[in-house]
Scaffold this motif. Sequence first.
Motif, PDB file in Angstrom:
ATOM      1  N   ALA A 102      54.540  69.254  -2.182  1.00 44.96           N
ATOM      2  CA  ALA A 102      55.578  69.407  -1.055  1.00 44.96           C
ATOM      3  C   ALA A 102      54.570  69.587   0.111  1.00 44.96           C
ATOM      4  O   ALA A 102      53.693  70.401   0.261  1.00 44.96           O
ATOM      5  CB  ALA A 102      56.614  70.267  -1.235  1.00 44.96           C
ATOM      6  N   GLU A 106      58.032  71.603   4.355  1.00 45.39           N
ATOM      7  CA  GLU A 106      59.234  71.421   3.422  1.00 45.39           C
ATOM      8  C   GLU A 106      59.500  73.198   2.926  1.00 45.39           C
ATOM      9  O   GLU A 106      60.564  73.177   2.210  1.00 45.39           O
ATOM     10  CB  GLU A 106      58.932  70.421   2.355  1.00 45.39           C
ATOM     11  CG  GLU A 106      59.138  69.070   3.022  1.00 45.39           C
ATOM     12  CD  GLU A 106      58.662  68.125   1.847  1.00 45.39           C
ATOM     13  OE1 GLU A 106      58.320  68.716   0.637  1.00 45.39           O
ATOM     14  OE2 GLU A 106      58.804  66.925   1.946  1.00 45.39           O
ATOM     15  N   THR A 107      58.654  73.924   3.167  1.00 48.14           N
ATOM     16  CA  THR A 107      58.708  75.205   2.880  1.00 48.14           C
ATOM     17  C   THR A 107      59.616  76.084   3.848  1.00 48.14           C
ATOM     18  O   THR A 107      59.100  76.386   4.801  1.00 48.14           O
ATOM     19  CB  THR A 107      57.180  76.084   2.801  1.00 48.14           C
ATOM     20  OG1 THR A 107      56.558  75.197   1.940  1.00 48.14           O
ATOM     21  CG2 THR A 107      57.467  77.278   2.130  1.00 48.14           C
ATOM     22  N   ASP A 129      54.541  81.152   0.106  1.00 46.58           N
ATOM     23  CA  ASP A 129      54.810  80.177  -0.650  1.00 46.58           C
ATOM     24  C   ASP A 129      53.519  79.907  -1.810  1.00 46.58           C
ATOM     25  O   ASP A 129      52.686  80.931  -1.667  1.00 46.58           O
ATOM     26  CB  ASP A 129      54.868  78.720   0.326  1.00 46.58           C
ATOM     27  CG  ASP A 129      53.528  78.587   0.998  1.00 46.58           C
ATOM     28  OD1 ASP A 129      52.341  79.152   0.681  1.00 46.58           O
ATOM     29  OD2 ASP A 129      53.318  77.781   1.838  1.00 46.58           O
ATOM     30  N   ASN A 252      62.946  75.077  -5.575  1.00 47.73           N
ATOM     31  CA  ASN A 252      61.934  74.103  -5.566  1.00 47.73           C
ATOM     32  C   ASN A 252      60.945  74.461  -4.716  1.00 47.73           C
ATOM     33  O   ASN A 252      59.741  73.824  -4.996  1.00 47.73           O
ATOM     34  CB  ASN A 252      62.838  73.004  -4.740  1.00 47.73           C
ATOM     35  CG  ASN A 252      63.699  72.263  -5.852  1.00 47.73           C
ATOM     36  OD1 ASN A 252      63.692  72.490  -6.955  1.00 47.73           O
ATOM     37  ND2 ASN A 252      64.898  71.822  -5.155  1.00 47.73           N
ATOM     38  N   ASN A 253      60.830  75.514  -4.128  1.00 51.70           N
ATOM     39  CA  ASN A 253      59.663  75.987  -3.165  1.00 51.70           C
ATOM     40  C   ASN A 253      58.478  76.664  -3.882  1.00 51.70           C
ATOM     41  O   ASN A 253      57.609  77.015  -3.116  1.00 51.70           O
ATOM     42  CB  ASN A 253      60.278  76.361  -1.803  1.00 51.70           C
ATOM     43  CG  ASN A 253      60.895  75.263  -0.903  1.00 51.70           C
ATOM     44  OD1 ASN A 253      60.521  74.142  -1.036  1.00 51.70           O
ATOM     45  ND2 ASN A 253      61.990  75.702  -0.104  1.00 51.70           N
TER      46      ASN A 253
END
Length: 285
Positions: A102, A106-107, A129, A252-253
Amino acid sequence: MNPETRLQALSDFLKLKRSKIQPHMVGLPEGIRRRTPGLRREEVAQLAGVSTTWYTWLEQGRDIKVSISVLDAISEALQLTKDEKAYLTALAFDEGNKFSFASETETTISPSLNKILQELQYCPTIITDRHCHIVGWNQASAHVFLDFELIPKEQRNLIYLLFSRKEFKSLAVNWEHFVKGFIAIFRTYYGQYVADKWYFQFIENMGIKYPEFHKLWEESEVSSAPEILIEFRHAKAGKMVFDLTSMQVHGNNDLRCSIYTPVDGTTTEAKLKNLLEHHSGLHFD
């Protein structure tokens, strides 16, 4: 990451772990004429039940076929931890290529996670992240560590800040021990996302700029969630002692939550409350 880099990482990891296993630790005689520390390749092969030639090829980073059962046997021979075994498996099977990467934009932190972050009022907490970029923090962490809001977004990488900012080096009583835990986490991500070129570039740049990073990185410690008792010497509050708990956040992250809990029986929480009270002008009961 290209195959050559991945296989070199696999080779370096196996060599280092082999060098740390002494013969007596696995029931083998010491023998004579050991020119290098640790086990010989043929001894690892013997313990794992594979041919010396095959193991030599694996350790040399040749692109050969492996199986889970054989990696299990090698992991046992080298006395790898669960996290180290997962790292070895990721490199051997090139599992990093299975992940999609990603973009940084998007984080984000979900509203629920942000609420949890703020509720940890007296526990300095940082959310990072998979690149160890800092994407969230609470007021307690800003007072104990740095006000991350004042740091340019592109520089808010925890690994980078640990080496580049004097505030971190002067804060931790045992700075190297403190840093090792985060590098061990970072190496876990490195194995999981082995195809992401960002890691290779970041590690290379850090190694050139900070020799201490290169030294610690070469030790190849791996841990997905180290628990560390850390003592700080805060410029304003003095001695503060925290238990560090690092947890992955499901989603998802691929975020990680690092929570510093004041140790019971110390004055750490009272000092932290005083720092927050002095800043806000409010009184905490």
